[in-house]
Enzyme design. Structure first.
Site, PDB file in Angstrom:
ATOM      1  N   TRP A 101     -20.644  27.409 -30.874  1.00 38.35           N
ATOM      2  CA  TRP A 101     -20.870  27.378 -29.623  1.00 38.35           C
ATOM      3  C   TRP A 101     -22.318  26.817 -29.693  1.00 38.35           C
ATOM      4  CZ3 TRP A 101     -17.095  26.516 -26.428  1.00 38.35           C
ATOM      5  CH2 TRP A 101     -16.049  26.976 -26.693  1.00 38.35           C
ATOM      6  N   ASP A 169     -27.623  30.904 -24.071  1.00 45.06           N
ATOM      7  CA  ASP A 169     -26.178  31.070 -23.599  1.00 45.06           C
ATOM      8  C   ASP A 169     -25.854  32.585 -23.734  1.00 45.06           C
ATOM      9  OD1 ASP A 169     -23.427  31.210 -23.620  1.00 45.06           O
ATOM     10  OD2 ASP A 169     -23.092  29.439 -24.956  1.00 45.06           O
ATOM     11  N   LYS A 193     -15.525  36.328 -19.485  1.00 46.56           N
ATOM     12  CA  LYS A 193     -15.580  37.434 -20.567  1.00 46.56           C
ATOM     13  C   LYS A 193     -15.823  38.785 -19.738  1.00 46.56           C
ATOM     14  CE  LYS A 193     -16.781  33.766 -23.497  1.00 46.56           C
ATOM     15  NZ  LYS A 193     -15.353  33.420 -24.035  1.00 46.56           N
TER      16      LYS A 193
END
Ligand code: PMP
Length: 364
Positions: A101, A169, A193
């Site tokens: 990511w 992030d 999530k």
């Protein structure tokens, strides 16, 4: 029908209480005779839902007054572009490469910025977080991925960046433990999530970073100032997802807030890591000192890749039959991965360990 323990990296488990409450309010929310799914985002009924959700984010994450809370769309992936588009001044940014990511964020930023990858753990197959010390230089901002969902690593200590805005992030660790928001310029997280079903992205931005001079021709939807001015209602927000996020946040609040989640998550993760570290059959892949509380990748000690592949597939298939689903590792890492977000109960981890023990005995 009984529910399974879902170890998916996201979208992932939601607390059963939350699903039951949402179900009970599905056709008639709060005496309005409508589902939240059917409501105008500008209606009298929806406004308090939005306000409550924002207030809970502020309370639970202890968000300072000089930060805005936004509910956007486009996932964390769109933040990979919005951050450079809105923070670009001199044109240089520092990124730390800690996994897939982070790499995607780096690639996207490279379209507008000169990107300095100031540290990377690629050489170690991303098994740990590199030591970056203090970040300094003429950077418009510095970017980190606080929890690396695929590799199962987490920054144990937030790097010091002085006056350089730190952007993180936090998709796969938001509200999993306390976080000092004041250390950051921007925090962003896809909700699917720890917070809600997929469809909303939480952004927390320090006010001095909200600019009316983003990169030229930045679309209105990609400007933070657009969404700040309109209270995340420049266009239709994902109303139902925001409503479920509100329910999840109430559940977090009832269960001790960020501290309560940290206690719960530490207990679950320690139990699984302790088992893995003591096992003659399995091994955790992330290094001690960089381990995630949320995503725990592991392998068997089989060294022949073909045999390992057969065992992994068998593990995942048998686990599924035992009601433990989505345990396949990411294709880039292989092996298995247990994502144990806030909503995963301790019983789920205990059931996983019991299954692992049985599987090891039968296949050693
Ligand atoms: N960052 C991290 C750390 C992630 O785990 C993910 C999704 N798994 C993303 C970004 C991408 O998020 P989205 O799908 O919301 O764009």
């Amino acid at each position: 029908m009984s529910r399974v323990y879902n170890f998916s990296a996201g979208p992932s488990m939601l607390p059963l209480e939350v699903l039951e409450k949402a179900a009970s309010e599905m056709t008639d929310y709060n005496g309005t005779g409508q589902s939240v799914m059917e409501m105008s985002h500008r209606s009298k009924a929806f406004k308090p839902i939005m306000e409550k959700t924002e207030a809970l984010v502020r309370e639970l994450m202890n968000v300072p007054e000089n930060y805005k809370v936004l509910f956007l769309q486009g996932g964390a992936s769109l933040q990979f572009a919005m951050v450079p588009l809105n923070l670009k001044k001199n044109g240089k940014a520092a990124y730390v490469n800690t996994g897939v990511w982070a790499e995607k964020a780096i690639k996207e930023a490279g379209k507008w910025m000169e990107v300095d990858v100031i540290a990377s753990s690629k050489d170690s197959n991303y098994r740990m977080i590199p030591d970056v010390g203090t970040i300094s230089g003429d950077y418009d901002y510095a970017h980190i991925t606080l929890n690396n969902t695929i590799m199962g690593t987490k920054w144990a200590k937030i790097p010091e960046t002085g006056s350089i805005p730190l952007v993180a992030d936090i998709s796969s660790c938001v509200l999993s433990e306390p976080l000092d928001v004041s250390k950051f310029g921007i925090l962003y997280a896809g909700a699917q999530k720890n917070l809600a079903p997929a469809g909303v992205t939480l952004v927390i931005i320090r006010e001095d970073l909200i600019t009316d001079t983003p990169v030229e021709n930045t679309p209105a939807m990609l400007r933070y100032d657009t969404h700040v001015k309109e209270g995340s209602m420049y266009n239709t927000p994902p109303c139902y997802t925001i409503y479920v996020m509100g329910l999840v946040l109430e559940w977090i609040q009832k269960n001790g807030g960020a501290e309560g989640m940290a206690k719960r998550n530490t207990e679950k993760a320690s139990m699984l890591y302790d088992y893995l570290d003591a096992s003659p059959y399995y091994a955790a892949t992330a290094e001690n000192g960089s381990r995630s509380l949320m995503n725990i990748p592991f392998v068997t000690k089989e060294t022949d890749p073909e045999k390992a592949d057969v065992i992994n597939k068998k593990f995942v298939a048998e686990a599924e039959k035992a009601g433990l689903v989505n345990l396949a590792g990411h294709r880039l890492v292989g092996g298995m991965r247990a994502s144990i977000y806030n909503a995963m109960p301790l019983e789920g981890v205990k059931a996983l360990i019991a299954f692992m023990e049985k599987f090891a005995k039968e296949n050693a």
